[in-house]
Scaffold this motif. Structure first.
Motif: not given
Ligand code: TA6
Length: 271
Positions: A19, A21, A47, A53-55, A71, A75
């Motif tokens: 992700g 992240h 997730a 988190p990258i949506c 989302h 992610r």
């Protein structure tokens, strides 16, 4: 799932290719700023609860609903770590995810996403999306940042006064008046391009989220019942976090012409 540790003169941190992240960020001399649940699950296609988190390429269930996974797929996908540089005062990681890596019938376009995370005395995050296709596409995105606070019930979130928001709890459109206080479940999508300040008297600090290329700000705290209902979220952990999300969602979704790019960035500062 590869995890990387940051340790520089100005900050420590952690991120993972899963992700792209950001998991942790702690400027020297202060408490951690990015929050991570003690019950976060680290597994393929899951997730991670907390961090940033990258949506992408949609938010929640998407503008018309029904989109899965929630989302978007970014992610829960493995991004490529293109570079990792440490100049002694800050460490910068650059990740990419493209349609040759991951795509979806719900987003059937050629795209390239680049995530840049700079861990220094500030945390600078930038999500660039490029349209590699020969047709335009529209996407939503959010840097779904979980911030660590001493006691959410004592926090005031400033900077959104006068901005309209959709309250996902009451399903009403409202105009913000004064600072946000967390005395219930807060799940609000603001139409705002402004900086946000999280005033935390318990930790005696203010976290500022500056941003650019973003027309939406999402503020979320699950409060007691929602926290209890999430298996990857401790029953009492709602008290130690608030999400301030730099986003382009709903009516602020980004339409990208072929060959064009859009960058959305956030910079988190501690004072
Ligand atoms: O950004 C707020 C929100 O959309 C909430 O509605 C809640 O669903 C939160 O995101 C977390 O979503 P997740 O899919 O990570 O559990």
């Amino acid at each position: 799932m590869t995890t990387h540790v940051i340790d520089t003169a100005t900050a420590s941190g952690m991120f993972t290719d899963h992700g792209a992240h950001v998991l942790q960020w702690r400027p020297r001399g202060t408490e951690p700023v990015v929050w991570l649940s003690d019950l976060a699950v680290f597994a393929d296609a899951v997730a991670i609860r907390g961090g940033v988190p990258i949506c992408f390429p949609w938010f929640g269930a998407g503008r018309s609903g029904g989109m899965t996974p929630a989302h978007g797929f970014a992610r829960i996908s493995e991004w490529r770590l293109n570079s990792m540089d440490d100049d002694g005062s800050a460490a910068t990681a650059v990740f990419t995810l493209s349609s040759t890596d991951v795509t979806s019938p719900l987003f059937p376009y050629r795209y390239r996403a680049t995530m840049t995370a700079r861990f220094g005395a500030d945390l600078h995050l930038a999500l660039d999306v490029h349209n590699d296709d020969d047709v335009p596409f529209t996407y939503e995105a959010a840097l779904h940042t979980y911030l660590h606070v001493g006691d959410a019930t004592a926090v005031q979130v400033e900077g959104l006064t006068g901005d309209t928001f959709h309250d996902k709890v009451t399903d009403k459109e409202t105009v913000q008046s004064g600072p946000i206080v967390i005395d219930r479940e807060i799940d609000r999508v603001y139409r705002s391009t402004r900086d946000v300040h999280v005033v935390d008297p318990t930790l005696d600090r203010t976290l500022t989220v500056r941003k650019g290329g973003s027309a939406s700000t999402v503020v979320w705290n699950p409060w007691i019942d929602k926290a209890r209902a999430m298996t990857d979220f401790g029953d009492d952990e709602w008290r130690s976090m608030v999400c301030i999300e730099t986003a382009n969602v709903g009516v602020d979704a980004v339409e990208l012409a072929p060959g064009r790019s859009h960058t959305m960035w956030a910079r988190i500062e501690v004072e």
